[in-house]
Structures are given as C-alpha cells and as structure tokens.
Design an enzyme around this catalytic site. Structure first.
Site, PDB file in Angstrom:
ATOM      1  N   HIS A  80      68.357  80.676 -13.477  1.00 37.25           N
ATOM      2  CA  HIS A  80      66.811  81.605 -13.520  1.00 37.25           C
ATOM      3  C   HIS A  80      66.306  81.902 -14.771  1.00 37.25           C
ATOM      4  CE1 HIS A  80      63.915  84.973 -12.567  1.00 37.25           C
ATOM      5  NE2 HIS A  80      63.537  83.946 -11.504  1.00 37.25           N
ATOM      6  N   ASN A 111      69.032  75.212 -17.521  1.00 35.34           N
ATOM      7  CA  ASN A 111      70.353  74.557 -17.759  1.00 35.34           C
ATOM      8  C   ASN A 111      70.349  74.234 -19.151  1.00 35.34           C
ATOM      9  OD1 ASN A 111      72.235  72.458 -17.962  1.00 35.34           O
ATOM     10  ND2 ASN A 111      71.526  71.076 -16.384  1.00 35.34           N
ATOM     11  N   HIS A 116      78.884  75.736 -13.283  1.00 32.46           N
ATOM     12  CA  HIS A 116      77.764  75.261 -14.180  1.00 32.46           C
ATOM     13  C   HIS A 116      76.461  75.060 -13.737  1.00 32.46           C
ATOM     14  CE1 HIS A 116      75.545  72.416 -16.664  1.00 32.46           C
ATOM     15  NE2 HIS A 116      75.327  71.540 -16.030  1.00 32.46           N
ATOM     16  N   HIS A 159      88.501  62.728 -14.522  1.00 38.45           N
ATOM     17  CA  HIS A 159      87.380  61.683 -14.992  1.00 38.45           C
ATOM     18  C   HIS A 159      87.237  60.363 -13.922  1.00 38.45           C
ATOM     19  CE1 HIS A 159      85.000  59.013 -17.622  1.00 38.45           C
ATOM     20  NE2 HIS A 159      85.182  59.989 -18.788  1.00 38.45           N
ATOM     21  N   CYS A 189      77.545  67.746 -19.721  1.00 36.95           N
ATOM     22  CA  CYS A 189      77.454  69.281 -19.671  1.00 36.95           C
ATOM     23  C   CYS A 189      78.797  69.902 -19.469  1.00 36.95           C
ATOM     24  CB  CYS A 189      76.731  69.383 -18.495  1.00 36.95           C
ATOM     25  SG  CYS A 189      74.842  68.910 -18.530  1.00 36.95           S
ATOM     26  N   HIS A 243      86.153  85.690  -9.942  1.00 39.13           N
ATOM     27  CA  HIS A 243      85.018  85.572 -10.311  1.00 39.13           C
ATOM     28  C   HIS A 243      84.827  84.020 -10.571  1.00 39.13           C
ATOM     29  CE1 HIS A 243      84.562  89.762 -11.185  1.00 39.13           C
ATOM     30  NE2 HIS A 243      85.712  89.548 -12.129  1.00 39.13           N
TER      31      HIS A 243
END
EC number: 2.3.1.199
Length: 457
Positions: free
Chosen positions: A384, A388, A355, A267, A188, A351
């Site tokens: 919502h 995802n 994810h 990572h 993702c 802001h």
C-alpha cells in the site's frame, strides 16, 4: 563410563599411581597424542559453518516529489497517445484492485509527458536509490566503505556497463581487492539470492563484512503499448531499494539485529510453462515489455510447495513433521483424494515477510499457509505505501515490523520471495536482540496511521 568412574573411586592412591605407571607413556607418545588432539580440534572448528549476522540495513525512502497518486497516474495515461481507451480503462481497474495506496512513487523520468527515459535517466535513478540507501547504512553501522570486503548488487532489468557494483566502488572509493558481484535478470527473488551468495562468500572469507544492495530501476522499463499482460508492471512496480550489511565477525554478534539460519532456493526453470510465465519480449508493435502469464499464480503455488517441502524439516517442530508424514503416507497408500495436510508454520515463525508482488500473491499465501491478517499485515501495508519494489520489498516489510515494536529477541522471521525463471526463495532469520522502534527509516513519518483498511474491490 559410570562403571569405570565407580571402579576408579574404589581404588586407593597407591593403586591409582601404580595404574598410571603401568601405562608407561614416554615423551614421544605424549607429544603425538597432543598433536592429534590439536589437529582434530582444528578440523572441527574450521569445518563448522561460520555464523552470519545481519548487522543492520537501510531502505530507500523516495522524495515526495516522486509521488504518483491514482489521479496523476490516470491523467498521464489519458494524455499519452500510445495508450488506447481500453488500455486506460484496464489500468484503472488494475489500480483499484492492486492494493496500492496514494503515496507510491515513480522515478522523475516517468513524470514527463510523454516519458522518454534514456540511459542517463536510468543511471540517475540508480544513483539516487543506491547511494541514498548506502549512505544511510554506513551512517547507521559506523563502518567505512573501505571496510567492505564483499559487495553483491542485484538489479534485474537494468544492467549497464560498467556495472552497478562498479558504480558503487567508484563512488565510495572502495579497496581494490573488494570482491564484487553484479546479478541481473533474476527477478523479484534476487535479493535472497544475493544474501545466499554473500553467505557462501562469508563462509570462506573469515572476519569480513559483506554489503548486499537490492533494487529495481524503473525508468528504462516503462511499457508504452497496449498488450494487457504487459501493462500490469506499469501499474504495480514502484521505486525502491535496500542496502544490507552482513558479517561473520564475532565482535558483531552483540550489536547485530539478526542471525541467518537458513536459505532455501527453488528453481522451476526446467518447465517451459514456468520459464515463460514472466517474460521480457516485444509486442506486435515492436515495443518491449514484461509479459505476465495468466498461469503465474498456479506456477507460484507449485514453486512454493517445492520450497516448503525443503524448508519444512529444517524449521518445523517434530509434531508438525509427523502429521505431514502421516498425511503423505495416507494419500499414497489409502486414499489419494485425501486433502494434503498443510503444516502450521505459525509454530515455526513469529513473523512473515511475503514478497509484496501484488494483492493476489499475498492473498494466495495467506490462504495456503493459513495465516492470520496480522501475519500478512507487513506485506499488505508495504504494498500500500511503497508498491511492488521488487527484490527490496522484503526489507520494507521487516522495517514495518520493527517500526511497530513487534520484534523481540528470539523471534524467527520467514522471508518468502518469487521471481522470474520461475523461482521461489526463502530465508530464515532469528532476532539477536529486542529491537527498539527506529526513529528514522522509510516508515518514520507514517507508521502511526498504519495499518489502514484496504477495500476489497
């Protein structure tokens, strides 16, 4: 320099002329001096990082025919023979707690009973999502597909041959010398990896356009077994995709929405526990799925800490950095049980785009970064409305902030994404101009009803 200037001012015109003549420059010396200055100036301007601008972006809006309310999802789960009663009940509990709404969408192939998605269905979904996003992007920006110099596509679980990047080049008849890349298996957070790759390419290719396409193809990755750790993706992942136009052309500065300031990648794949916390494998019945470990949130927290350690000095004001250093020294020297000081990132960013991987992810970051409900509103409402959508969720969140009319010139945005491997990646953008509320886009027909109340089940 000041002393020298005062001394020269005190000299008369004859003295200054005599001083100039005493230097005795000849033509060769003057030419050499000029060449050295030109060389040094060229080296300076060529070695400076080229600014990278986000001209515009477009998010895919699924058709209403793909909508999957809870009742439809659970009815289909009950009718499918490969789910036992415990698995059906587990999926219902996950949906209730997930933070997803009733308007999320699944691809057409998964609406059949039973769903039997094949390669053709997966390609059809990819074409629907990617081509729709690119059509909107080219229409918004006014550039032609042949103007694209760099193309980066990321899709983690669907990697056909020819690649998705080749599919795009064929569809839009792009130039034969377009530099194309196709990233797969990176989870993702691959959207920000694609942005990082495009940024690096723009540093060595001046006066160029780069298009980044981020998506996840759901059709071939539906899990039809009863392992609970593998049923979670069925409940959380939904259709989505985004196309982003980046450029280093100076003439794009005035109309570009944002300027890219930093990309920081972390990572944790060297650790076995982190490497296997999101893992594609077969269950005991031989059915392939994505297994999510119970340690996922702990590992995500560790990856976030490493990422924050790197990005903090780049963005935080000096006062916050000093408090963090003093806290670190105190724990090392005086008392290791002191609570570590968490920098106030609200002083660095207006802001936050976190994810939308699930309700637990957003809750954890809201708590750890000490954010307010409004700071995570874009993430919660994206989860919502769209679910995802993997690597593209960050762009739905950015679009939400714009649709609310909150993005002003000079505002800074922090995008945070997590992905398998395990990775935590961040991107920092600065708003280039005050952005008007868009009249189209994924939120155009529903933004007025958001934010909505999401019950804590």
């Amino acid at each position: 320099m000041a002393t020298l200037a005062i001394h020269i001012v005190r000299l008369g015109p004859d003295d200054i002329l005599a001083l100039w003549r005493s230097l005795e420059f000849d033509a060769v010396q003057m030419l050499f001096f000029a060449l050295v200055m030109v060389f040094l100036g060229t080296v300076y301007f060529m070695s400076r990082p080229r600014p990278v601008f986000l001209v515009d972006y477009a998010c895919f809006k699924p058709p209403v025919t793909c909508r999957v309310p809870f009742s439809t999802f659970m009815e289909h789960s009950n009718l499918l023979e490969h789910f036992d009663k415990k698995s059906v009940g587990f999926q219902m509990r996950i949906l209730e707690r997930s933070g997803l709404g009733e308007d999320t969408c699944l691809p057409p192939a998964l609406h059949y009973l039973p769903p039997k998605p094949n390669m053709e269905d997966a390609r059809a979904e990819a074409q629907l999502v990617i081509f729709s996003s690119l059509d909107d992007l080219f229409k918004k920006t006014g550039i032609r597909p042949k103007d694209v110099d760099i193309l980066v596509v990321n899709c983690s679980l669907f990697s056909p041959t020819p690649s998705l990047s080749a599919m795009i080049i064929n569809k839009y008849k792009m130039r034969s010398n377009v530099r194309s890349f196709n990233l797969s298996g990176m989870g993702c957070s691959a959207g920000l990896i694609s942005v990082d790759l495009a940024r690096d390419m723009l540093q060595v290719h001046p006066n160029s356009y780069a298009v980044v396409v981020s998506t996840e193809i759901i059709s071939p990755n539906w899990y039809a077994g009863n392992e609970r750790s593998m049923l979670l993706p069925n409940c959380l992942f939904r259709m989505g995709g985004a196309a982003i136009l980046l450029s280093n052309r100076r003439r794009e500065r005035s109309r570009a929405k944002y300027r890219l300031l930093h990309v920081v990648r972390t990572h944790k794949g060297a650790e076995d526990r982190a490497y296997k916390c999101v893992y594609e494998e077969e269950d005991k019945a031989g059915k392939v799925g994505i297994s999510l470990s119970k340690d996922l949130m702990v590992i995500a927290g560790e990856a976030l800490k490493s990422n924050i350690t790197t990005i903090g000095p780049l963005v935080l004001p000096a006062s916050e950095q000093l408090l963090f250093v003093f806290s670190l020294i105190g724990r090392k020297i005086f008392n290791p049980n002191w609570r570590p000081y968490i920098p106030d990132f609200k002083q660095a960013f207006e802001h936050f785009c976190i994810h939308a991987g699930g309700r637990a992810v957003i809750d954890e970051l809201e708590k750890n970064l000490q954010l307010s409900a409004q700071h995570v509103e874009a993430s919660r409402m994206t989860l919502h409305r769209f679910g995802n959508t993997s690597s593209s969720s960050l762009w739905y969140e950015l679009s939400y902030i714009e649709s609310k009319g909150r993005m002003k010139k000079g505002d800074r945005v922090w995008q945070i994404a997590f992905g398998s491997g395990f990775k935590c990646n961040s991107a920092v953008w600065k708003c280039n101009r005050s952005i008007k509320v868009p009249v189209d886009g994924p939120w155009s027909d529903c933004i007025q009803k958001y934010p909505v109340y999401i019950p804590d089940v």
